[in-house]
Motif scaffolding. Structure first.
Motif, PDB file in Angstrom:
ATOM      1  N   LYS A 225      -9.264 -75.300  53.451  1.00  0.00           N
ATOM      2  CA  LYS A 225      -9.027 -76.740  53.592  1.00  0.00           C
ATOM      3  C   LYS A 225      -9.097 -77.427  52.231  1.00  0.00           C
ATOM      4  N   LYS A 226     -10.071 -77.021  51.410  1.00  0.00           N
ATOM      5  CA  LYS A 226     -10.225 -77.620  50.082  1.00  0.00           C
ATOM      6  C   LYS A 226      -9.062 -77.236  49.159  1.00  0.00           C
ATOM      7  N   ARG A 228      -6.011 -76.615  50.096  1.00  0.00           N
ATOM      8  CA  ARG A 228      -4.863 -77.407  50.522  1.00  0.00           C
ATOM      9  C   ARG A 228      -4.979 -78.860  50.057  1.00  0.00           C
ATOM     10  N   GLN A 229      -6.192 -79.403  50.078  1.00  0.00           N
ATOM     11  CA  GLN A 229      -6.382 -80.777  49.614  1.00  0.00           C
ATOM     12  C   GLN A 229      -5.965 -80.928  48.159  1.00  0.00           C
ATOM     13  N   LYS A 230      -6.259 -79.907  47.355  1.00  0.00           N
ATOM     14  CA  LYS A 230      -5.892 -79.979  45.935  1.00  0.00           C
ATOM     15  C   LYS A 230      -4.400 -79.695  45.741  1.00  0.00           C
ATOM     16  N   ASP A 233      -2.312 -82.262  49.143  1.00  0.00           N
ATOM     17  CA  ASP A 233      -2.622 -83.692  49.220  1.00  0.00           C
ATOM     18  C   ASP A 233      -2.653 -84.340  47.837  1.00  0.00           C
ATOM     19  N   HIS A 234      -3.450 -83.772  46.940  1.00  0.00           N
ATOM     20  CA  HIS A 234      -3.609 -84.370  45.605  1.00  0.00           C
ATOM     21  C   HIS A 234      -2.332 -84.262  44.781  1.00  0.00           C
TER      22      HIS A 234
END
Length: 285
Positions: A225-226, A228-230, A233-234
């Motif tokens: 999940k982390k 993918r966030q980087k 998303d980011h």
């Protein structure tokens, strides 16, 4: 012909195992004139610590064309002892110095079929690609351990060399980078609307997973999940994401799509004022 070249490192792939070279890293960089160069094969782990380079770092080395590789950018280091690390290009002024080199000479491709066609015609194998839309960042399970037969072959080779190596050198040769348990990919559309899914074999993505796994105390779901966030998303929200694309030697020239993502380039997204400034239009501060 042996040449001394100054190279700015743009991408390193996550290591793979080779019975001949142990751990291999494909390294792509730009020369001072902005043209691409690939250094392959390169047993990165065997470099002395003061020779190991990072992304956006300049290096110098004596290199020669890799005649066993038809890809025009492919070179190999003639003598690893000639490799010298130089300075790095920083992120000052919204990555302006990095942008100046990255976009100095290279065309930014936006159509995947065009890139594949040009690669077949000219044997180019490295390029900058700007996706029109990034739709997703995904992963799939893969084998969690390196192939046993490759490990055994490498260990056998190390034992044959043991008469000429110290115990410390032998131990170092038998310490392998952890194998990633997942294969990461981007799903995107090009300017024709064609949808593609390409593997992202960037060293940074692999190391990000291990960093996130440690922070998540071994919880793989949270680590993914982390990541993918980087990476999604980011990068999509805050940066002007480009892909450094490269062909694999095994699929170059004949596959319907021989390219993978060997590196990510993510300068900060420009504001409207910066776009106006770039066009030379005066505006009030």
């Amino acid at each position: 012909m042996i040449e001394r070249k100054k190279i700015c490192i743009m991408a390193k792939t996550y290591p793979t195992l080779s019975e001949k070279y142990d751990e291999l890293v494909c390294t792509a960089g730009l020369l001072e004139d902005g043209s691409w160069i690939r250094i392959y094969p390169l047993p990165f782990r065997k470099l002395e610590y003061d020779q190991r380079y990072k992304k956006y770092q300049w290096i110098e080395a004596d290199v020669e064309r890799n005649t066993a590789d038809v890809r025009v950018e492919s070179y190999k280091i003639f003598n690893i002892e000639t490799l010298k690390k130089l300075g790095t290009i920083g992120t000052e002024h919204a990555w302006s110095k990095r942008n100046a080199l990255v976009f100095k000479l290279q065309k930014v491709y936006t159509n995947l079929e065009e890139l594949i066609s040009i690669s077949r015609a000219t044997n180019i194998s490295l390029a900058i690609f700007k996706p029109t839309r990034v739709l997703d960042f995904v992963w799939e399970d893969v084998e969690r351990e390196w192939p046993k037969e490759k490990l055994e072959a490498i260990k056998a080779k190390a034992s044959q060399s043991s008469l000429f190596q110290s115990p410390e050198e032998i131990a170092r040769e038998l310490q392998f980078v952890r194998k990633l348990p997942y294969r990461f990919s981007y799903v995107f559309e090009d300017d024709s609307g064609k949808r593609s899914t390409l593997m992202a074999e960037d060293w940074e993505v692999g190391m990000l997973y291990w960093t996130c796994l440690e922070a998540a105390h071994g919880d793989e779901t949270q680590a993914l999940k982390k990541v993918r966030q980087k990476c999604f998303d980011h990068f999509i929200r805050d940066t002007d994401l480009h892909f450094f694309m490269g062909t694999t030697k095994a699929y170059h020239g004949w596959s319907s799509n021989p390219f993978i993502i060997v590196g990510l380039y993510y300068p900060p997204r420009k504001t409207q004022l910066e776009f106006v400034f770039d066009r030379g239009i005066a505006y009030a501060p």
